[in-house]
Design a protein around this motif. Structure first.
Motif, mmCIF file in Angstrom:
data_model
loop_
_atom_site.group_PDB
_atom_site.id
_atom_site.type_symbol
_atom_site.label_atom_id
_atom_site.label_comp_id
_atom_site.label_asym_id
_atom_site.label_seq_id
_atom_site.Cartn_x
_atom_site.Cartn_y
_atom_site.Cartn_z
ATOM 1 N N GLN A 24 -23.386 25.307 15.443
ATOM 2 C CA GLN A 24 -22.009 25.125 14.966
ATOM 3 C C GLN A 24 -21.405 23.793 15.395
ATOM 4 O OE1 GLN A 24 -20.318 28.856 16.567
ATOM 5 N NE2 GLN A 24 -19.860 29.404 14.446
ATOM 6 N N TYR A 25 -21.711 23.355 16.631
ATOM 7 C CA TYR A 25 -21.024 22.199 17.188
ATOM 8 C C TYR A 25 -21.920 20.976 17.323
ATOM 9 C CZ TYR A 25 -17.539 25.716 18.161
ATOM 10 O OH TYR A 25 -16.624 26.719 18.023
ATOM 11 N N GLY A 26 -23.186 21.123 16.940
ATOM 12 C CA GLY A 26 -24.113 20.015 17.035
ATOM 13 C C GLY A 26 -24.862 20.001 18.354
ATOM 14 N N VAL A 27 -26.050 19.454 18.322
ATOM 15 C CA VAL A 27 -26.856 19.326 19.538
ATOM 16 C C VAL A 27 -26.304 18.172 20.360
ATOM 17 C CG1 VAL A 27 -29.152 18.880 20.460
ATOM 18 C CG2 VAL A 27 -28.880 20.220 18.352
ATOM 19 N N PRO A 28 -25.994 18.391 21.646
ATOM 20 C CA PRO A 28 -25.489 17.285 22.466
ATOM 21 C C PRO A 28 -26.433 16.092 22.418
ATOM 22 C CG PRO A 28 -25.257 19.364 23.636
ATOM 23 C CD PRO A 28 -26.073 19.649 22.406
ATOM 24 N N GLY A 29 -25.864 14.920 22.150
ATOM 25 C CA GLY A 29 -26.689 13.727 22.014
ATOM 26 C C GLY A 29 -26.618 12.786 23.190
ATOM 27 N N HIS A 30 -25.899 13.177 24.230
ATOM 28 C CA HIS A 30 -25.710 12.296 25.370
ATOM 29 C C HIS A 30 -25.827 13.080 26.671
ATOM 30 C CE1 HIS A 30 -23.718 10.313 21.967
ATOM 31 N NE2 HIS A 30 -23.999 9.172 22.575
ATOM 32 N N GLU A 31 -25.831 12.341 27.762
ATOM 33 C CA GLU A 31 -25.827 12.917 29.098
ATOM 34 C C GLU A 31 -24.665 12.311 29.884
ATOM 35 O OE1 GLU A 31 -29.494 12.313 31.079
ATOM 36 O OE2 GLU A 31 -30.730 13.015 29.389
ATOM 37 N N PRO A 32 -24.161 13.038 30.880
ATOM 38 C CA PRO A 32 -23.122 12.455 31.730
ATOM 39 C C PRO A 32 -23.645 11.225 32.458
ATOM 40 C CG PRO A 32 -23.218 14.836 32.006
ATOM 41 C CD PRO A 32 -24.421 14.456 31.199
ATOM 42 N N GLY A 33 -22.795 10.223 32.553
ATOM 43 C CA GLY A 33 -23.185 8.977 33.212
ATOM 44 C C GLY A 33 -22.319 8.687 34.423
ATOM 45 N N ASP A 34 -21.823 7.452 34.499
ATOM 46 C CA ASP A 34 -21.077 7.005 35.675
ATOM 47 C C ASP A 34 -19.751 7.738 35.833
ATOM 48 O OD1 ASP A 34 -23.074 5.203 36.161
ATOM 49 O OD2 ASP A 34 -22.007 3.480 35.304
ATOM 50 N N ILE A 35 -19.354 7.925 37.087
ATOM 51 C CA ILE A 35 -18.026 8.410 37.437
ATOM 52 C C ILE A 35 -17.347 7.320 38.261
ATOM 53 C CG2 ILE A 35 -16.666 10.147 38.654
ATOM 54 C CD1 ILE A 35 -18.855 12.142 38.198
ATOM 55 N N ARG A 36 -16.166 6.907 37.815
ATOM 56 C CA ARG A 36 -15.446 5.848 38.509
ATOM 57 C C ARG A 36 -14.049 6.349 38.856
ATOM 58 N NH1 ARG A 36 -16.813 1.225 33.911
ATOM 59 N NH2 ARG A 36 -19.102 1.494 33.972
ATOM 60 N N THR A 37 -13.654 6.158 40.092
ATOM 61 C CA THR A 37 -12.320 6.552 40.533
ATOM 62 C C THR A 37 -11.553 5.305 40.956
ATOM 63 O OG1 THR A 37 -13.098 8.711 41.281
ATOM 64 C CG2 THR A 37 -10.999 7.963 42.151
ATOM 65 N N CYS A 38 -10.312 5.211 40.483
ATOM 66 C CA CYS A 38 -9.505 4.040 40.805
ATOM 67 C C CYS A 38 -8.029 4.420 40.817
ATOM 68 C CB CYS A 38 -9.758 2.910 39.808
ATOM 69 S SG CYS A 38 -9.425 3.381 38.090
ATOM 70 N N MET A 39 -7.216 3.545 41.345
ATOM 71 C CA MET A 39 -5.775 3.722 41.340
ATOM 72 C C MET A 39 -5.205 2.823 40.240
ATOM 73 S SD MET A 39 -5.242 5.986 43.691
ATOM 74 C CE MET A 39 -3.495 5.901 44.086
ATOM 75 N N VAL A 40 -4.658 3.438 39.214
ATOM 76 C CA VAL A 40 -4.141 2.689 38.059
ATOM 77 C C VAL A 40 -2.673 2.347 38.311
ATOM 78 C CG1 VAL A 40 -3.628 2.787 35.597
ATOM 79 C CG2 VAL A 40 -5.756 3.760 36.474
ATOM 80 N N PRO A 41 -2.319 1.049 38.282
ATOM 81 C CA PRO A 41 -0.935 0.649 38.598
ATOM 82 C C PRO A 41 0.016 0.924 37.433
ATOM 83 C CG PRO A 41 -2.245 -1.279 38.053
ATOM 84 C CD PRO A 41 -3.198 -0.111 38.060
ATOM 85 N N MET A 42 1.197 1.433 37.745
ATOM 86 C CA MET A 42 2.283 1.585 36.781
ATOM 87 C C MET A 42 3.206 0.368 36.898
ATOM 88 S SD MET A 42 1.567 4.620 35.426
ATOM 89 C CE MET A 42 -0.159 4.095 35.577
ATOM 90 N N LYS A 43 4.069 0.193 35.920
ATOM 91 C CA LYS A 43 4.866 -1.031 35.908
ATOM 92 C C LYS A 43 5.873 -1.121 37.055
ATOM 93 C CE LYS A 43 8.017 0.730 32.282
ATOM 94 N NZ LYS A 43 7.135 1.774 31.739
ATOM 95 N N ASP A 44 6.186 0.026 37.711
ATOM 96 C CA ASP A 44 7.111 -0.020 38.848
ATOM 97 C C ASP A 44 6.383 -0.164 40.179
ATOM 98 O OD1 ASP A 44 5.977 2.475 39.093
ATOM 99 O OD2 ASP A 44 7.864 3.578 39.239
ATOM 100 N N GLY A 45 5.052 -0.374 40.142
ATOM 101 C CA GLY A 45 4.292 -0.601 41.363
ATOM 102 C C GLY A 45 3.597 0.621 41.923
#
Length: 577
Positions: A24-45
């Motif tokens: 129904q949903y298709g055969v998965p064509g990929h595998e999980p890869g990199d995981i990256r964690t970061c602090m994303v800045p907002m415009k107020d700092g």
């Protein structure tokens, strides 16, 4: 309230190994890869803790569409739950909202989500792995955060799945002047403790319930001020400045601006459902043909509630933790596949008692049965003593006493977060409580589907200046077991009420209550039951029976309430035999 994230994440992954799911949903064509964690800045700092989960690169394929999830419920979720998207070639951006988890700043409900969301999207657009396609998925507050910014970022957004939240938030809090206590007040307590401390929640919520007047209860118990909560409980009028201006007014106008494929998902026993149905009706027709909606026999979590005794074997269709529901729509938009779970331009809905799914364009009276509309007929049941009759009875009246210091309760219903379980529940036997009027129909002669908006026309009176009337409709099995279908509440002075002059009753009103849809099959031999009372605690805060605003009522009065029987007191239900 611990959740096995690793176990649930594995269950989600494992379902995509099953041949019927892959077909129904298709055969998965990929595998999980990199995981990256970061602090994303907002415009107020302020910086927000953000985890990016990428599929594994395949050859030159190193740019991906992004799914954005912004979450305040740190104790109830984990980024690993969303890695299954990697299997189908999506990158996942999972962010803890301001003031939650490891994100900086203070969490202030509703504030900052639009600006923080837009800043996060701008950051995604700058990433080398991003291919320019953005998809939004969310439930409840995590859907709200997307709704706040949707009109600002729609050029990038290719599709969205929004569950169990409505742009008209007020509609989930108020019903004809009656405050849904189980909605926002316990949510405040739970978010303060990150949904971690069940015992602490019960203790704090119990304290809140005991305080009168209610307007200062949450501030007093939590030891801090919630100005937005003060404004909500003081603003019943949808046209007041609080609801019409700023965030909530902007959000209420969102449906008319939708021009992307959106899937709406809700449950018949979730308090946001009527507002989400209203959103569906307001999406422009030329956009709605590319959208869809699913309504199941679910509570707020989009599951059949735990312990439900009513049989619904085909009621669960969304997969582990809703994963199939989300992925089905995104893959439909991205790859042009016909969706498995929804129908374009229509509401796919579950019929209780039939254990089946149907589709319809609208639940408006003239469209509720779709192609079967010509077979629809309204059923009218008049209120007589202890009975619902199809012929008008002689005039009469029935009375009961309502004491707000000793409120009654019911099991089941359209609840979100209280001590009483929501959803479909077995109901108490009739004629056992003096504070409840019960009316029961004759047995149905043939199987009948009831659907659409049910209407109740009442003539009522009270010895108090104002009071509450609550009506509940149940299905009664041949063995006498009753199951709740729908509930509606109104102040006596609201609900399209009209004051009636009477020499006999000084305070008489006509009420028009509108139950929102709840499709059921009533089998031959089964009956309908209507209960009328004035309390259902803690779903609704007990009303003090005075003219004073409900949140300011300190001294509660007992009420002697009356319902008049006769040709102008009746229940109307749309039906299909």
């Amino acid at each position: 309230m611990e959740k096995d994230f690793k176990g649930l994440s594995q269950k989600i992954f494992d379902q995509f190994k099953r041949p019927e799911i892959q077909e129904q949903y298709g055969v998965p064509g990929h595998e999980p890869g990199d995981i990256r964690t970061c602090m994303v800045p907002m415009k107020d700092g302020i910086s927000l803790n953000t985890t990016v989960m990428l599929p594994k690169n395949k050859g030159e394929e190193n740019q991906w569409p992004a799914i954005l999830i912004r979450n305040p419920y740190i104790a109830l979720a984990d980024s690993s739950l969303y890695r299954f998207y990697n299997l189908y070639g999506y990158a996942v951006v999972y962010q803890e909202v301001r003031g939650k988890g490891k994100s900086e700043g203070d969490f202030m409900a509703w504030d900052n989500e639009r600006s923080d969301g837009i800043d996060t999207v701008r950051w995604i657009q700058s990433q080398p792995w991003y291919n320019g396609e953005l998809y939004l998925v969310g439930s409840s507050y995590t859907a709200f955060v997307h709704m706040t910014m949707l009109e600002d970022i729609m050029p990038d957004v290719k599709a969205a799945v929004l569950r169990v939240f409505t742009p008209d938030f007020r509609s989930a809090l108020y019903e004809n002047g009656v405050w849904h206590l189980d909605m926002i007040t316990p949510w405040i307590i739970n978010t303060e403790y990150d949904f971690k401390e069940d015992r602490l929640f019960v203790d704090k919520y119990s304290q809140v319930l005991d305080i009168r007047p209610f307007e200062q209860a949450i501030d007093q118990v939590m030891g801090k001020s919630y100005p937005w909560h003060q404004q909500m409980i003081a603003s019943d009028d949808p046209d007041s400045g609080f609801w019409a201006d700023s965030l909530w007014g902007r959000l209420r106008s969102l449906p008319e601006k939708i021009n992307i494929p959106v899937l709406l998902i809700d449950g018949w026993y979730d308090p946001f459902c009527p507002g989400l149905l209203d959103m569906w009706e307001k999406i422009p027709e030329n956009s709605r043909k590319d959208c869809a909606m699913i309504i199941g026999p679910w509570v707020h979590d989009c599951v059949i509630q735990e312990g439900c005794e009513f049989s619904m074997p085909h009621g669960e269709i969304l997969g582990e933790d809703g994963s199939l529901g989300f992925l089905d729509w995104l893959n439909h938009v991205r790859f042009g596949r016909r969706p498995n779970l929804s129908v374009l331009g229509k509401i796919r809905y579950y019929i209780m008692g039939k254990d089946a799914w149907e589709s319809v364009e609208s639940f408006k009276v003239d469209k509720v049965f779709g192609s079967r509309q010509s077979e629809c007929r309204p059923l009218r049941f008049y209120l007589s003593e202890n009975r619902l009759t199809e012929t008008p009875p002689s005039p009469g009246k029935l009375s009961y006493d309502y004491d707000p210091d000793r409120p009654g309760s019911f099991w089941g219903g359209e609840y979100y977060n209280n001590f009483m379980p929501g959803g479909i529940m077995h109901q108490p036997k009739p004629f056992k409580r003096k504070s409840v009027l019960n009316f029961i129909s004759e047995s149905f002669e043939k199987d009948t589907e009831i659907s659409g908006y049910m209407e109740l026309y009442l003539k009522v009176a009270s010895d108090c200046e104002d009071t509450v009337f609550i009506a509940r409709i149940d299905k009664v099995d041949e063995d006498g077991k009753a199951w709740n279908i729908r509930e509606c509440a109104s102040l006596m002075s609201r609900g399209q009420a009209q004051k009636v002059s009477s020499a006999e009753e000084k305070n008489m009103w006509r009420l028009h209550l509108r139950f929102w849809p709840g499709p059921w099959i009533i089998r031959a031999g089964e009956r309908l039951r209507l209960d009328i009372t004035s309390s259902n605690y803690p779903a609704y805060l007990p009303f003090g029976n005075t003219k004073e605003t409900w949140s300011k009522q300190a001294d509660l009065k007992k009420a002697h309430n009356t319902v008049f029987a006769g040709p102008d007191t009746y229940l109307v239900i749309q039906s299909l035999s």
